[in-house]
Write a protein that holds these residues in place. Structure first.
Motif, PDB file in Angstrom:
ATOM      1  N   TYR A  38      55.462  -9.721 -37.108  1.00 46.55           N
ATOM      2  CA  TYR A  38      55.159  -9.172 -38.433  1.00 46.55           C
ATOM      3  C   TYR A  38      54.345  -7.886 -38.356  1.00 46.55           C
ATOM      4  O   TYR A  38      54.041  -7.283 -39.387  1.00 46.55           O
ATOM      5  N   GLU A  56      52.095   0.315 -38.332  1.00 47.54           N
ATOM      6  CA  GLU A  56      52.941   1.247 -39.082  1.00 47.54           C
ATOM      7  C   GLU A  56      54.407   1.050 -38.677  1.00 47.54           C
ATOM      8  O   GLU A  56      54.712   0.819 -37.514  1.00 47.54           O
ATOM      9  N   SER A  57      55.298   1.134 -39.662  1.00 49.91           N
ATOM     10  CA  SER A  57      56.732   1.025 -39.380  1.00 49.91           C
ATOM     11  C   SER A  57      57.513   1.878 -40.369  1.00 49.91           C
ATOM     12  O   SER A  57      56.982   2.291 -41.402  1.00 49.91           O
ATOM     13  N   ASP A  58      58.751   2.124 -40.041  1.00 49.57           N
ATOM     14  CA  ASP A  58      59.624   2.904 -40.925  1.00 49.57           C
ATOM     15  C   ASP A  58      59.902   2.179 -42.234  1.00 49.57           C
ATOM     16  O   ASP A  58      60.303   2.796 -43.212  1.00 49.57           O
ATOM     17  N   LYS A  59      59.695   0.871 -42.273  1.00 50.91           N
ATOM     18  CA  LYS A  59      59.960   0.074 -43.466  1.00 50.91           C
ATOM     19  C   LYS A  59      58.808   0.111 -44.471  1.00 50.91           C
ATOM     20  O   LYS A  59      58.948  -0.377 -45.579  1.00 50.91           O
ATOM     21  N   MET A  60      57.658   0.679 -44.079  1.00 49.14           N
ATOM     22  CA  MET A  60      56.475   0.721 -44.948  1.00 49.14           C
ATOM     23  C   MET A  60      56.354   2.081 -45.617  1.00 49.14           C
ATOM     24  O   MET A  60      56.639   3.095 -45.002  1.00 49.14           O
ATOM     25  N   GLU A  61      55.892   2.071 -46.845  1.00 48.37           N
ATOM     26  CA  GLU A  61      55.580   3.325 -47.516  1.00 48.37           C
ATOM     27  C   GLU A  61      54.243   3.877 -47.036  1.00 48.37           C
ATOM     28  O   GLU A  61      54.066   5.087 -46.914  1.00 48.37           O
ATOM     29  N   LYS A  63      51.458   4.916 -44.543  1.00 50.80           N
ATOM     30  CA  LYS A  63      51.405   5.347 -43.152  1.00 50.80           C
ATOM     31  C   LYS A  63      49.982   5.266 -42.619  1.00 50.80           C
ATOM     32  O   LYS A  63      49.018   5.263 -43.375  1.00 50.80           O
TER      33      LYS A  63
END
Length: 76
Positions: A38, A56-61, A63
């Motif tokens: 997760y 941080e991930s590309d799926k999160m708004e 950063k």
């Protein structure tokens, strides 16, 4: 250093393992939960201070570096 207080804060970081190492080794928090699947970890101080760390991930708004200001009261 003693961390005092009872609060919950969470932050987004670029490298969760480096963040865990910093908050345990330098700040003195204790790691309670690490969920790589997760991208999440939870730490606390001796008086109940809680810190959530999100990878941080590309799926999160949100950063890394833009979502939180944390204040921790310490007894020196």
């Amino acid at each position: 250093m003693n961390v005092l207080g009872n609060m919950l804060s969470w932050i987004v970081v670029k490298d969760i393992d480096k963040a865990i190492q910093f908050y345990t080794d330098v700040v003195g928090l204790t790691l309670h939960v690490k969920s790589p699947e997760y991208g999440w970890a939870e730490l606390s101080g001796p008086e109940g201070c809680r810190l959530g760390i999100a990878q941080e991930s590309d799926k999160m708004e949100t950063k890394a570096g833009v979502n939180a200001v944390i204040t921790i009261t310490v007894k020196v």
